[in-house]
Design a protein around this motif. Structure first.
Motif, PDB file in Angstrom:
ATOM      1  N   PHE A   2       0.845  -1.176   0.000  1.00 40.51           N
ATOM      2  CA  PHE A   2       0.000   0.000   0.000  1.00 40.51           C
ATOM      3  C   PHE A   2       0.893   1.242   0.000  1.00 40.51           C
ATOM      4  O   PHE A   2       1.602   1.508   0.960  1.00 40.51           O
ATOM      5  N   THR A   4       0.927   4.414   0.814  1.00 39.34           N
ATOM      6  CA  THR A   4       0.124   5.400   1.528  1.00 39.34           C
ATOM      7  C   THR A   4       0.896   6.655   1.874  1.00 39.34           C
ATOM      8  O   THR A   4       0.312   7.726   2.021  1.00 39.34           O
ATOM      9  N   LEU A   6       1.942   7.024   4.646  1.00 38.68           N
ATOM     10  CA  LEU A   6       1.563   7.195   6.047  1.00 38.68           C
ATOM     11  C   LEU A   6       2.756   6.970   6.960  1.00 38.68           C
ATOM     12  O   LEU A   6       3.492   5.996   6.821  1.00 38.68           O
ATOM     13  N   ASN A 135       2.221  -0.389   5.362  1.00 38.50           N
ATOM     14  CA  ASN A 135       3.184  -0.007   4.325  1.00 38.50           C
ATOM     15  C   ASN A 135       4.064  -1.160   3.861  1.00 38.50           C
ATOM     16  O   ASN A 135       4.887  -0.987   2.958  1.00 38.50           O
ATOM     17  N   ILE A 222      -6.610   9.125   5.354  1.00 32.98           N
ATOM     18  CA  ILE A 222      -6.280   7.877   4.674  1.00 32.98           C
ATOM     19  C   ILE A 222      -7.200   6.799   5.252  1.00 32.98           C
ATOM     20  O   ILE A 222      -7.173   6.529   6.444  1.00 32.98           O
ATOM     21  N   LEU A 238      -7.518  -0.273   0.103  1.00 31.80           N
ATOM     22  CA  LEU A 238      -7.073   1.122   0.163  1.00 31.80           C
ATOM     23  C   LEU A 238      -6.775   1.579  -1.258  1.00 31.80           C
ATOM     24  O   LEU A 238      -5.947   0.975  -1.942  1.00 31.80           O
ATOM     25  N   ASN A 239      -7.503   2.602  -1.705  1.00 30.76           N
ATOM     26  CA  ASN A 239      -7.309   3.116  -3.075  1.00 30.76           C
ATOM     27  C   ASN A 239      -7.411   2.002  -4.111  1.00 30.76           C
ATOM     28  O   ASN A 239      -6.595   1.895  -5.032  1.00 30.76           O
TER      29      ASN A 239
END
Length: 294
Positions: A2, A4, A6, A135, A222, A238-239
């Motif tokens: 992912f 992200t 983040l 991640n 997010i 996610l996305n």
């Protein structure tokens, strides 16, 4: 993986929504909020609800309901029918609540309120581990098996025990099936397929939903969500990217306060014995599918 962007130090607040749709007859859920500062990480409950599912006719595009029109059902008649369905749903959930006391051992249900109740504190290391897992490149469920020691060597050591447990689950199995499963339980590739088959079922009549939203210090959001119906509730999305790593589910479950009933917590982090039984129940079908493809 992912992508992200983040980072733990960029998070200001986390919102968790634990909700459930029971066959479009009743819905319930709880919302939590995790607030992060330099000294402490606190979790609060901010909402809880439980009510019958009600169809809102005003939100339905009547003109697109060709089946109703073909049956000569007018818009006013359809609206009356919707009201009748909603009344029947109200009656059904009273029966469901009686079943709850048998199945779950309780007839109590979530309250309906909004506010802010402090639950306790969250460990910083848990949140950092969660961000790292989101991640991570490890998005396959098979990585989770290997990371927990469930590999080919484990299977060789446990295949006899697994077969004995399979026999308990299938006492009337034919001799040919027994022979096939006894050999198949030594095949780690088949074991992985059965694991994946078990944790990703479909066509159920219940619809759990979990959403975790990370609010950053720059006010970006997010969102990570799951509509998975099986154990570990994978995949997470996610996305439009999917993550099947059960470790992600387990970490998220550790953020949720203990709620014995009306919560996805136990689904996100089931006992391995329960998962193992599910794998064994899926094994014969997976083994047959594999043989057919060969």
């Amino acid at each position: 993986m992912f992508d992200t962007g983040l980072r733990y130090d960029s998070i200001q607040k986390i919102i968790l929504l634990d909700s459930y749709n029971d066959n479009y007859e009743r819905v319930w859920g709880r919302e939590y909020q995790i607030e992060i500062d330099s000294m402490d990480i606190q979790i609060f409950q901010t909402e809880e609800y439980y009510h019958s599912y009600q169809f809102d006719f005003n939100s339905i595009d009547y003109d697109s309901l060709k089946l109703l029109k073909s049956r000569g059902i007018s818009k006013s008649r359809a609206k009356k029918l919707t009201k009748q369905v909603n009344n029947q749903i109200d009656k059904k959930i009273a029966y469901k609540e009686k079943l709850d006391s048998i199945v779950w051992g309780t007839s109590s249900k979530p309250e309906n309120w909004k506010g802010k109740r402090k639950i306790g504190s969250i460990n910083k290391e848990l949140l950092e581990n969660l961000v790292n897992t989101i991640n991570s490149k490890k998005i396959s469920p098979y990585n989770y098996l290997r990371d927990t020691g469930i590999d080919s060597a484990w299977l060789q050591s446990n295949s006899k025990r697994l077969f004995e447990n399979w026999l308990k689950l299938h006492p009337n199995a034919k001799e040919q099936s027994k022979s096939n499963i006894s050999e198949a339980l030594k095949d780690y590739n088949l074991f992985k397929k059965a694991f994946f088959h078990y944790i990703t079922p479909g066509n159920f009549t219940h619809y759990p939903f979990f959403e975790i939203s990370f609010i950053t210090k720059s006010n970006d959001t997010i969102r990570l969500e799951s509509r998975g119906q099986g154990q570990y509730q994978v995949p997470w999305t996610l996305n439009d990217k999917k993550n099947y790593n059960p470790k992600l589910s387990i970490l998220i479950s550790n953020l949720i306060p203990d709620q014995q009933f009306y919560s996805v917590k136990s689904r996100l982090d089931p006992d391995w014995s329960q998962t193992e039984e599910g794998i064994l129940n899926a094994f014969e079908r997976v083994q047959s599918m594999y043989e057919s493809k060969k």
